[in-house]
Design a protein around this motif. Structure first.
Motif, PDB file in Angstrom:
ATOM      1  N   LEU A   1      47.534  40.504  48.255  1.00  0.00           N
ATOM      2  CA  LEU A   1      46.534  41.199  47.439  1.00  0.00           C
ATOM      3  C   LEU A   1      47.179  41.900  46.254  1.00  0.00           C
ATOM      4  CD1 LEU A   1      44.090  42.775  50.055  1.00  0.00           C
ATOM      5  CD2 LEU A   1      43.585  41.015  48.376  1.00  0.00           C
TER       6      LEU A   1
ATOM      7  N   LEU B   1      47.826  39.325  43.680  1.00  0.00           N
ATOM      8  CA  LEU B   1      46.586  38.890  43.029  1.00  0.00           C
ATOM      9  C   LEU B   1      46.032  39.956  42.093  1.00  0.00           C
ATOM     10  CD1 LEU B   1      44.853  37.156  46.077  1.00  0.00           C
ATOM     11  CD2 LEU B   1      45.817  36.031  44.062  1.00  0.00           C
ATOM     12  N   ASP B   2      46.185  41.222  42.458  1.00  0.00           N
ATOM     13  CA  ASP B   2      45.676  42.309  41.617  1.00  0.00           C
ATOM     14  C   ASP B   2      46.560  42.582  40.415  1.00  0.00           C
ATOM     15  OD1 ASP B   2      43.574  42.609  43.295  1.00  0.00           O
ATOM     16  OD2 ASP B   2      44.427  44.302  44.412  1.00  0.00           O
TER      17      ASP B   2
ATOM     18  N   ARG C   1      37.368  44.358  51.146  1.00  0.00           N
ATOM     19  CA  ARG C   1      38.654  44.651  51.764  1.00  0.00           C
ATOM     20  C   ARG C   1      38.489  45.599  52.958  1.00  0.00           C
ATOM     21  NH1 ARG C   1      42.747  45.223  46.517  1.00  0.00           N
ATOM     22  NH2 ARG C   1      42.089  43.269  45.555  1.00  0.00           N
TER      23      ARG C   1
ATOM     24  N   LYS D   1      38.587  35.390  48.488  1.00  0.00           N
ATOM     25  CA  LYS D   1      37.711  35.651  47.340  1.00  0.00           C
ATOM     26  C   LYS D   1      38.525  35.823  46.063  1.00  0.00           C
ATOM     27  CE  LYS D   1      34.248  38.833  45.528  1.00  0.00           C
ATOM     28  NZ  LYS D   1      33.530  40.107  45.719  1.00  0.00           N
ATOM     29  N   SER D   2      39.626  36.566  46.130  1.00  0.00           N
ATOM     30  CA  SER D   2      40.461  36.774  44.944  1.00  0.00           C
ATOM     31  C   SER D   2      41.044  35.460  44.455  1.00  0.00           C
ATOM     32  CB  SER D   2      41.575  37.774  45.257  1.00  0.00           C
ATOM     33  OG  SER D   2      41.036  39.035  45.575  1.00  0.00           O
TER      34      SER D   2
ATOM     35  N   GLU E   1      38.310  33.470  42.700  1.00  0.00           N
ATOM     36  CA  GLU E   1      38.015  34.004  41.359  1.00  0.00           C
ATOM     37  C   GLU E   1      39.148  33.703  40.387  1.00  0.00           C
ATOM     38  OE1 GLU E   1      37.260  38.100  42.153  1.00  0.00           O
ATOM     39  OE2 GLU E   1      35.162  37.749  42.763  1.00  0.00           O
ATOM     40  N   LYS E   2      40.413  33.686  40.883  1.00  0.00           N
ATOM     41  CA  LYS E   2      41.528  33.319  40.015  1.00  0.00           C
ATOM     42  C   LYS E   2      41.357  31.897  39.476  1.00  0.00           C
ATOM     43  CE  LYS E   2      44.723  36.671  39.966  1.00  0.00           C
ATOM     44  NZ  LYS E   2      45.451  37.142  38.769  1.00  0.00           N
TER      45      LYS E   2
END
Length: 789
Positions: A624, A627-628, A735, A758-759, A762-763
């Motif tokens: 995460l 990804l963030d 989360r 989900k991340s 979306e990426k």
């Protein structure tokens, strides 16, 4: 002189010959009248003449004989057959049609047709032509009139097609009539065949062509050099509106242009047409009175409706009411006034010499008016209507009207006359217009006050918002902004006191909005060192204004906080890996120091399970964090089937422990190669299959399928577990949210796997969705677009 005597001698000889042929005269007269009557009925021509038109008709009538006498020729040896079966010399009357064609512009179409028939009659009686020339000349003239009537108009007011061209086309359209005449004469004569028909047709065509072209050329010259007098289009326009429908349309067009002063005398032929004409005249008169009333009101005081101008307009209305020798005009404004509610006087206004003296009548007139729309009184006596005592001053005549908006009574307007005054319908309509204007002013004043109050509340509400707020209209102009927005303008070097466009006030934001397709949707912009996420909302069309509301949300502090949080999480996660590795190593050493009891082995197994769970948690937190961080994904081309099979191999042990079988279906993929971030896609598929195994019943089955459709790749993972409640489904991808209700440590959800999926989706500009029913299982579908690399 010799020519004149010769002309007179010829005329006398022809007259003597004509007197001997009196029956033919009568026949010719009836034929001429029949032709004229038939044309008049078919074309509905007007027969009225004005003085000037009659003068030109007489002149053309005088020129009729000279035009047929002085300009004639017999250039052909061939002869024309007549209706009597004899042959006559083919003669061309060059100017025979000139009086008829010229009369079209001087006296109208009826005069033109009459002169055409008379010209044919003259040629038949005095110059030996056959009587069918009356029909041919009349037909030529009628066609010329029709063509001129259908001619389009230019801005100059003259016909776009010239008279010479109209004359040529009239001749061409008349040729079939000439052919029919020639055919009939050939058949009824003693000629045995049709060999004479072409010759007769050509002769007759030349006889008609020359006078038609000569008359057309003469009209062409008249149009060019004598256009002020020769204006056929005016007569033809008047001819066109003779029918009731066309007359009605013409009158309505005049009224729409504001021409109320002159009435149009409609020609009626029935009682229904007379009613229509009267209704149009009543409409014209009513519009004229309304227009006159409005003009007088505007001439008294042309003030625009504004906060200061409302009272001035009311004063103008009172002055207008005094314009008919009234001695007082008064306005009583009421509060309340709803049905069933008692209205109270809140303001009284008046003008005129006697307005103060007659002010005591306000309450009485208001009471007498009641719920009526108006009160008209003339020739009043002192004790007749209001019960006044002797010696009290009072007006002899009163007109009072109620002011209302919808069903709400706003007040009354009344005027008084010292002398007796009999009110006409025009007077009443005038006062009704004044009352309507006063009611409109009061309604506008109330609306203005309400809008001012709403604007004050709206401005105060926007000023309390800490975020910059801007209202932009469709023309890119800034209509409203709060203090925060004005401070933001100042950072761009703009003076917020001056009205500016959105592009001038926020150039960077306008550029970002343009790159995003306009300010219709949200966008991110950089202003100075600050970053804003701009939210745009459409204004309500019912508000009367078209535009958008823009709210600037500053994202710089939030990004800084997120960066600090990610840095902290990354630091903690990396620091946790080292202790976990040490614990795992010591645990392995414990197993090798000797034989362990069953209880000790049980505890070591539980410790190892906790270590693995903690390791997975750290890995997912780091995923995460990655990804963030906003790092771009790395696209590579690979076989999606291989990725799915690798994930299944990694989870094979976990599936066998729960006795769960994993099945695959790749029938929906013809080309298994896709372009995406292989590691991220593998992580997403891993999390989905891991969840499916975890929440499947012991001995259950998990189905993994993939397909390509509409340029998108879909990977679906289906289990037959206990399912997910509908209330929990919207929160699945948040989360740290989990729906596991068991106390079994091994199967407890960590609440990060689906958030990572989900991340990753979306990426890749994709989506993740779920379909589930309690007791039947769940299906998670990962869908990403297929890149064409």
């Amino acid at each position: 002189m010799i020519g004149i005597f010769h002309y007179a001698e010829l005329f006398l000889s022809r007259a003597q010959d004509a007197a001997q042929r009196l029956p033919l005269w009568i026949l010719a007269g009836f034929l001429t009248l029949g032709v004229l009557f038939a044309l008049w009925k078919s074309l509905k021509l007007p027969i009225t003449f004005h003085k000037n038109e009659l003068r030109w008709f007489v002149i053309a009538l005088i020129l009729l004989l000279p035009c047929n006498y002085f300009a004639q020729a017999a250039p052909f040896k061939q002869a024309l057959l007549t209706s009597a079966g004899i042959q006559i010399p083919a003669r061309i009357f060059v100017l025979g049609l000139l009086p008829a064609f010229a009369a079209l512009g001087f006296a109208g179409p009826a005069a033109a047709l009459a002169l055409a028939a008379l010209s044919g009659l003259l040629q038949a009686l005095f110059f030996g032509q056959d009587y069918y020339i009356i029909l041919l000349y009349s037909a030529l003239t009628a066609i010329f009139i029709t063509l001129s009537r259908r001619t389009d108009l230019e801005g100059s007011g003259q016909s776009a097609r010239q008279p010479l061209v109209n004359a040529l086309f009239a001749f061409l359209f008349a040729l079939p009539i000439g052919l029919l005449v020639s055919l009939v004469f050939v058949l009824v004569t003693k000629e045995t065949g049709l060999t004479r028909l072409p010759e007769q047709f050509l002769l007759l065509g030349v006889v008609l062509l020359v006078p038609a072209l000569a008359a057309g050329a003469a009209c062409q010259a008249l149009q060019r050099w004598y256009g002020r007098e020769w204006h056929p289009l005016d007569y033809l326009k008047e001819w066109e509106i003779r029918s009731p429908i066309k007359q009605t349309i013409a009158q309505i067009e005049r009224l729409t242009l504001g021409r109320y002063d002159h009435s149009l005398k409609l020609q009626v032929r029935s009682a229904s047409e007379a009613k229509l004409a009267q209704a149009l005249e009543d409409l014209r008169e009513n519009l004229r009175l309304r227009n006159d009333t409005q003009s007088r009101l505007l001439s008294l005081d042309p003030s625009h409706y504004s906060r200061e101008g409302y009272d001035l307009v009311l004063s103008s209305i009172l002055r207008a009411a005094l314009g008919r020798d009234a001695s007082t005009a008064r306005l009583i404004l009421l509060s309340g006034g709803a049905p069933g509610e008692r209205a109270e006087m809140r303001l009284r206004l008046g003008q005129g010499d006697q307005t103060r003296i007659y002010a005591y009548l306000d309450a009485m007139i208001l009471d007498k008016l009641g719920s009526q729309e108006q009160l008209i009184l003339s020739d009043l006596q002192v004790d007749q209507y209001f019960g006044l005592s002797s010696g009290m001053p009072y007006p002899q005549s009163i007109a009072a009207l109620r002011l209302k908006n919808a069903e709400i009574t706003q007040g009354i307007l009344w005027v008084g006359f010292d002398q007796n005054y009999w009110f006409s319908q025009e007077d009443i309509r005038f006062y009704q217009q004044l009352a309507y204007r006063a009611s409109a002013v009061l309604s506008a004043k109330e609306q203005y006050a309400r809008l001012q109050n709403e604007n004050t509340v709206l401005t105060a509400a926007i000023e309390t918002l800490p975020e910059p707020v801007v209202v932009v209209d469709d023309a890119d102009g800034i209509q409203l902004s709060n203090s925060a927005a004005k401070r933001l303008m100042e950072t761009n070097g703009q003076n917020p006191a001056n009205p500016v466009t959105f592009q001038a006030a926020f150039p960077a934001a306008a550029l970002a909005a343009s790159a995003n397709g306009g300010i219709g949707g949200g966008f991110v912009t950089q202003i100075g060192r600050l970053e804003f996420e701009v939210e745009t909302l459409e204004l309500d069309p019912g508000s009367g204004m078209r535009g958008k509301l823009l709210v600037f949300h500053e994202t710089t502090p939030q990004k800084q906080l997120n960066a600090q949080k990610n840095e902290y999480v990354s630091f903690i996660s990396h620091d946790l890996r080292s202790p976990l590795s040490h614990i795992r190593g010591y645990l392995n050493m414990l197993e090798n120091i000797g034989n362990l009891s069953e209880e000790q082995t049980k505890y070591i197994t539980r410790i190892r399970a906790s270590i693995e769970q903690m390791s997975r948690l750290v890995s997912k937190v780091l995923s995460l964090d990655m990804l963030d961080s906003g790092e771009g994904i790395k696209f590579t081309s690979f076989d999606v089937k291989e990725v799915v099979e690798e994930v299944i191999a990694l989870l094979e042990l976990q599936a066998s422990q729960r006795k769960v079988s994993i099945q695959t279906n790749f029938s929906g993929i013809k080309n298994p190669r896709v372009s995406a971030d292989r590691l991220l896609l593998q992580q997403a598929v891993f999390n989905l299959i891991e969840n499916a195994i975890k929440f499947s019943h012991v001995g259950g089955e998990v189905m993994v399928s993939a397909k390509r459709a509409d340029n998108r790749l879909s990977i679906a993972v289906q289990d037959h577990g206990k399912g997910i409640a509908p209330l929990d489904q919207p929160k699945l991808f948040s989360r740290f949210f989990h729906v596991d209700e068991t106390d079994n440590l091994e199967s407890r959800s960590l609440g990060l796997g689906l958030a990572i999926v989900k991340s990753i989706a979306e990426k890749h500009d994709g989506i993740i969705s779920v379909q589930s029913q309690l007791g039947e299982g769940s299906t998670f579908t990962l869908e990403i677009p297929i890149r064409n690399d």
